[in-house]
Design an enzyme around this catalytic site. Sequence first.
Site, short mmCIF file in Angstrom:
data_model
loop_
_atom_site.label_atom_id
_atom_site.label_comp_id
_atom_site.label_asym_id
_atom_site.label_seq_id
_atom_site.Cartn_x
_atom_site.Cartn_y
_atom_site.Cartn_z
N GLY A 208 0.84 -1.21 0.00
CA GLY A 208 0.00 0.00 0.00
C GLY A 208 0.86 1.24 0.00
N ASN A 209 0.26 2.36 0.37
CA ASN A 209 1.04 3.61 0.47
C ASN A 209 0.39 4.52 1.52
OD1 ASN A 209 -0.91 5.44 -0.94
ND2 ASN A 209 -0.55 3.96 -2.58
#
Length: 396
Positions: A208-209
Site C-alpha cells: 500500500g502507500n
Amino acid sequence: MLKGKHIILGISGGIAAYKSVSLLRLLVKAGAEVQVVITPSGKEFITPVTLSALSGKPVVSEFFTANSGEWHSHVDLGLWADAMVIAPATASSIAKMANGVADNMLITTYLSAKAPVFIAPAMDLDMMAHPSTKRNIELLKSYGNHIIEPAEGELASHLIGKGRMEEPEEIVKYLSRFFASQQDLKGQNVLITAGPTYEKIDPVRFIGNYSSGKMGYAIAEEVARRGANVTLVSGPVSITTKVPNINVIKVESAREMHEQCLKAFPNCNLGIMCAAIADYAPAEYVDAKIKREKDGIPVIKLIKNPDIAASLGQIKKDGQKLIGFALETNNEESNAVDKLKRKNLDYIILNSLQDDGAGFGTDTNKITIYGKNGEKIPFGLKTKSAVAKDIIDTII
Ligand code: C5P
C-alpha cells in the site's frame, strides 16, 4: 438563493453589531433560517432579546444554560449550517479564529463549521492596518474562508479610513452570489478516485502507500456542494463524508478501482483521478498467512496494475474532461506535463514532496495546475478544502 438555507450569524463585540440586526432581518426576509451566536462582549452592544425575536430562535452565547445545565452543541450547529457569517468580526475574534483560540461559543462553532465561512471585519483603521490583523486575515483566507472586505468611510472613532463593516444589503448580495455560484455543477456527473489501494499478499499483508484520501474527499465534497452528483471510488481510508450527493464506492485493490471507474466514467462529464494507486500487485495471492518458519524468505513476484487514468483517457469522448494528479519528488514539472500528455488528461495537478505541508496525510497542500493548452497556474500553501475549491474554480 437564500431560501431555506441554514445560516449561523456570528456577532462579536464591536459598534457595528447594531448593523447585525438589519443583516439578520434581511436574511430572514430572504427565507433563510438563522441561528445567532454572539460573543459575551457582543451582548454589550446588542441584546439577545432583539436577536431572538427577529430570528425566531433562542440566541446562543454560552456553552450551556446555567440553571438547566443544557449543553449547546457547537458541533451540531457546525453541521447544521449551510453557511456561517461573522459580522461584525472584531480584530480579537479574527485573531482567535485564525489561531484556534476556542474560548467562546462563537469560536468553537467556527472551528466546528463544515460549511463555508464569511467574515466581515469591522474595526478602527489602525487596527485594520496592523500587520497582526493583516496576517490573521491572510491566515483565514488560506483556510478557505471568505473575507467580505470592510469599506472605507467614517468610523466610530470619527476617523476616516478602511474598517467599516460592509453594509448588510451588500453582505446579503455576497451570500446570494456565493450560493448561485455554488450550483455551477448542478446536473453534472463527476467521478473521483481517492485514497490508496491495497494489493493483497496474503490474508494479513498488503502492498500500500501513505495516502489518507483527504485531498480526494475534499474535492468530492466541493464538487457535491456545487450541485454535482459524485461517484467517489475510494480505496481504504479512515475518513468519511456526510455531504449529500456523494455515492461512495469502497474498493481495495487497483483492479477493483479500475472496474468501478470503467463502469462509472461513460456517464460522467468529469473524472478527477486523485487516488494513489499501487503501480504493482503481487502476481499471486497466497491464501494462508506466509509463515516465517516454514517458507523461508519469500520472493514476491509483481505484476503491473492497470493505469486507470490512462485507460479513461483512452475512452474519453468529446465533452468529457479528465483531471489527474502528479505527486513528484524531482523533475516535477517535466514529469507532470509528460503524464498529462501520456494519459490524455485535460489538466494535471502537481504536488511536490519537496514542499513542506504538501502530499500524503497532511491537512494542507501546495499545488500547480498544468493545462493541456500550456497553462501553468501556481497556488500557495492552503488547506485541502481550499485547494479543492481552487481546482474546481480553475477547471470551470
Ligand atoms: O503515473 P502516476 O502514478 O504518477 O500518475 C498519477 C496520476 O495517475 C494520478 O491522477 C493517479 O490517480 C493516476 N493513476 C491511475 N492509475 C494508476 C496509477 C496512477 O489512475 N495505476
